[in-house]
Design an enzyme around this catalytic site. Structure first.
Site, PDB file in Angstrom:
ATOM      1  N   GLY A 137      26.358  60.437   3.801  1.00 16.84           N
ATOM      2  CA  GLY A 137      25.490  60.275   4.969  1.00 16.84           C
ATOM      3  C   GLY A 137      26.004  61.106   6.131  1.00 16.84           C
ATOM      4  CB  SER A 197      22.502  64.842   7.045  1.00 14.93           C
ATOM      5  OG  SER A 197      21.957  63.545   6.978  1.00 14.93           O
ATOM      6  CG  ASN A 202      28.194  56.871   7.465  1.00 14.41           C
ATOM      7  OD1 ASN A 202      28.219  56.074   8.404  1.00 14.41           O
ATOM      8  ND2 ASN A 202      27.293  57.859   7.390  1.00 14.41           N
ATOM      9  CE1 TYR A 238      21.549  47.944   7.817  1.00 17.96           C
ATOM     10  CE2 TYR A 238      22.200  46.331   9.468  1.00 17.96           C
ATOM     11  CZ  TYR A 238      22.370  47.566   8.867  1.00 17.96           C
ATOM     12  OH  TYR A 238      23.349  48.421   9.310  1.00 17.96           O
ATOM     13  CB  ALA A 273      21.073  39.970   2.479  1.00 15.38           C
ATOM     14  CB  THR A 274      22.027  45.304   2.095  1.00 16.44           C
ATOM     15  OG1 THR A 274      21.956  45.784   3.450  1.00 16.44           O
ATOM     16  CG2 THR A 274      20.630  45.010   1.588  1.00 16.44           C
ATOM     17  CE  LYS A 275      24.963  48.349   6.462  1.00 15.46           C
ATOM     18  NZ  LYS A 275      25.709  49.590   6.134  1.00 15.46           N
TER      19      LYS A 275
HETATM   20  N1  LIG Z   1      23.284  52.717  14.245  1.00 22.12           N
HETATM   21  C1  LIG Z   1      23.661  51.462  14.251  1.00 22.12           C
HETATM   22  O1  LIG Z   1      23.323  50.684  15.152  1.00 22.12           O
HETATM   23  C2  LIG Z   1      24.571  50.942  13.157  1.00 22.12           C
HETATM   24  C3  LIG Z   1      25.302  49.784  13.415  1.00 22.12           C
HETATM   25  C4  LIG Z   1      26.161  49.294  12.427  1.00 22.12           C
HETATM   26  C5  LIG Z   1      26.274  49.957  11.230  1.00 22.12           C
HETATM   27  N2  LIG Z   1      25.539  51.080  10.990  1.00 22.12           N
HETATM   28  C6  LIG Z   1      25.701  51.726   9.690  1.00 22.12           C
HETATM   29  O2  LIG Z   1      26.240  53.018   9.904  1.00 22.12           O
HETATM   30  C7  LIG Z   1      25.887  53.860   8.802  1.00 22.12           C
HETATM   31  C8  LIG Z   1      25.335  55.171   9.344  1.00 22.12           C
HETATM   32  O3  LIG Z   1      24.139  54.905  10.062  1.00 22.12           O
HETATM   33  P1  LIG Z   1      23.718  55.728  11.361  1.00 22.12           P
HETATM   34  O4  LIG Z   1      23.628  54.777  12.478  1.00 22.12           O
HETATM   35  O5  LIG Z   1      24.542  56.943  11.507  1.00 22.12           O
HETATM   36  O6  LIG Z   1      22.193  56.091  10.944  1.00 22.12           O
HETATM   37  P2  LIG Z   1      21.446  57.491  10.777  1.00 22.12           P
HETATM   38  O7  LIG Z   1      21.595  58.312  11.997  1.00 22.12           O
HETATM   39  O8  LIG Z   1      20.079  57.120  10.329  1.00 22.12           O
HETATM   40  O9  LIG Z   1      22.237  58.193   9.570  1.00 22.12           O
HETATM   41  C9  LIG Z   1      22.182  57.665   8.274  1.00 22.12           C
HETATM   42  C10 LIG Z   1      22.822  58.635   7.301  1.00 22.12           C
HETATM   43  O10 LIG Z   1      22.731  58.052   5.988  1.00 22.12           O
HETATM   44  C11 LIG Z   1      22.202  59.027   5.121  1.00 22.12           C
HETATM   45  N3  LIG Z   1      21.467  58.438   4.005  1.00 22.12           N
HETATM   46  C12 LIG Z   1      20.403  57.593   4.048  1.00 22.12           C
HETATM   47  N4  LIG Z   1      19.971  57.334   2.810  1.00 22.12           N
HETATM   48  C13 LIG Z   1      20.776  58.022   1.968  1.00 22.12           C
HETATM   49  C14 LIG Z   1      20.835  58.155   0.562  1.00 22.12           C
HETATM   50  N5  LIG Z   1      19.958  57.539  -0.252  1.00 22.12           N
HETATM   51  N6  LIG Z   1      21.802  58.931   0.026  1.00 22.12           N
HETATM   52  C15 LIG Z   1      22.686  59.578   0.828  1.00 22.12           C
HETATM   53  N7  LIG Z   1      22.688  59.497   2.155  1.00 22.12           N
HETATM   54  C16 LIG Z   1      21.722  58.725   2.720  1.00 22.12           C
HETATM   55  C17 LIG Z   1      21.306  59.908   5.969  1.00 22.12           C
HETATM   56  O11 LIG Z   1      21.223  61.208   5.414  1.00 22.12           O
HETATM   57  P3  LIG Z   1      19.944  61.801   4.635  1.00 22.12           P
HETATM   58  O12 LIG Z   1      18.718  61.173   5.227  1.00 22.12           O
HETATM   59  O13 LIG Z   1      20.069  63.273   4.884  1.00 22.12           O
HETATM   60  O14 LIG Z   1      20.161  61.447   3.199  1.00 22.12           O
HETATM   61  C18 LIG Z   1      22.103  59.962   7.270  1.00 22.12           C
HETATM   62  O15 LIG Z   1      23.043  61.001   7.234  1.00 22.12           O
HETATM   63  C19 LIG Z   1      24.888  53.067   7.963  1.00 22.12           C
HETATM   64  O16 LIG Z   1      25.558  52.518   6.861  1.00 22.12           O
HETATM   65  C20 LIG Z   1      24.422  51.968   8.912  1.00 22.12           C
HETATM   66  O17 LIG Z   1      23.995  50.818   8.223  1.00 22.12           O
HETATM   67  C21 LIG Z   1      24.699  51.594  11.935  1.00 22.12           C
END
Ligand SMILES: NC(=O)c1ccc[n+]([C@@H]2O[C@H](COP(=O)([O-])OP(=O)(O)OC[C@H]3O[C@@H](n4cnc5c(N)ncnc54)[C@H](OP(=O)(O)O)[C@@H]3O)[C@@H](O)[C@H]2O)c1
Length: 230
Positions: free
Chosen positions: A8, A10, A82, A146, A148-150
């Site tokens: 993840g 990107s 991630n 969501y 539950a998956t975490k």
């Molecule tokens: N933002 C928040 O508030 C928050 C809070 C707590 C935890 N998190 C966790 O932090 C992590 C990153 O999230 P983020 O906030 O950075 O969100 P984001 O900006 O939407 O980035 C999500 C990343 O995950 C990748 N991804 C999604 N589906 C994928 C797949 N099937 N295979 C490979 N890569 C995939 C996306 O890349 P592609 O689309 O290019 O595949 C993207 O790079 C996640 O696990 C999220 O649950 C986020």
């Protein structure tokens, strides 16, 4: 030189962690579905970088990615699992396909990613950073699927740790972060309770500087403007 994998990568948290790891001198293996973004990211990084298409919801994609990474670098020292997605709604409203997607990416995707690199991590006495969430141990209405998956991801991380004491597992649990998460976009003010992805990367940078015989098992971090809830 140490080798780190980031899934993840990107955009959002993964991308910022990749930038931090490059500054720390890691060679990088970056995966995501948006290869164009990975290419752009790579252009600005001053370290050896391999990037490749990765869809963690597909076992064959994870296996293909892992074998290419291991062939290229010979082994890995750090895996940042991630990749994640979020869909929200009351439990009676959440759509089947959205719940399934989250299970595939957030839970099974994390399991597949770690599993694919475990032999190398064991050999190098490496580390895993599993990005879950502050909700991996609490619930809130409208977030049940969501969450539950975490929770499940947290259970996997802990079990991996017990089964593999030679590898250090850190569950990284950010609260709200200003990214593209759940269909939103960056630009949310800190005063609304959001960390910047850089805050998460900086916290991880500090932890990575600890001696290798220190195992930090969990880090929860939130903006001071996010309500403390447990
Ligand atoms: N933002 C928040 O508030 C928050 C809070 C707590 C935890 N998190 C966790 O932090 C992590 C990153 O999230 P983020 O906030 O950075 O969100 P984001 O900006 O939407 O980035 C999500 C990343 O995950 C990748 N991804 C999604 N589906 C994928 C797949 N099937 N295979 C490979 N890569 C995939 C996306 O890349 P592609 O689309 O290019 O595949 C993207 O790079 C996640 O696990 C999220 O649950 C986020």
């Amino acid at each position: 030189m140490k080798v780190a994998v980031v899934t993840g990568a990107s955009r959002g948290i993964g991308r910022t962690i990749a930038e931090m790891l490059a500054e720390e001198g890691y060679s990088l293996a970056l995966g995501a579905r948006n290869v164009e973004e990975l290419e752009k990211l790579t252009e600005g990084l001053e370290t050896e970088v391999f990037y490749h298409y990765l869809d963690v919801s597909r076992p064959e994609s994870v296996d293909d990615f892992a074998s290419r990474v291991l062939w290229r670098f010979g082994g890995v020292d750090l895996v940042v699992a991630n990749a994640g997605v979020g869909y929200f709604g009351r439990l009676e409203e959440i759509r089947d396909e959205d719940f399934e997607r989250m299970l595939q990416v957030n839970t099974l995707g994390l399991w597949r990613t770690v599993k694919a690199f475990l032999p190398s991590l064991r050999e190098r006495r490496g580390a895993v950073v599993a990005v879950t969430s502050d909700v991996s141990a609490r619930v809130f209405p409208g977030g049940g699927a969501y969450v539950a998956t975490k929770w499940a991801a947290r259970a996997l991380v802990r079990t991996f740790q017990m089964e593999n004491p030679e590898v250090r597992f850190l569950e990284l649990r950010p609260g709200a972060v200003d990214t593209y998460f759940a269909g939103s976009g960056p630009g949310k003010p800190k005063e609304h309770g959001f960390l910047k992805p850089e805050d998460v990367a900086e916290a991880l940078r500090c932890l990575l500087k600890l001696p290798p015989d220190v195992r930090v098992e969990e880090l929860m971090l939130r903006s001071i403007y996010q309500r403390p809830e447990y």
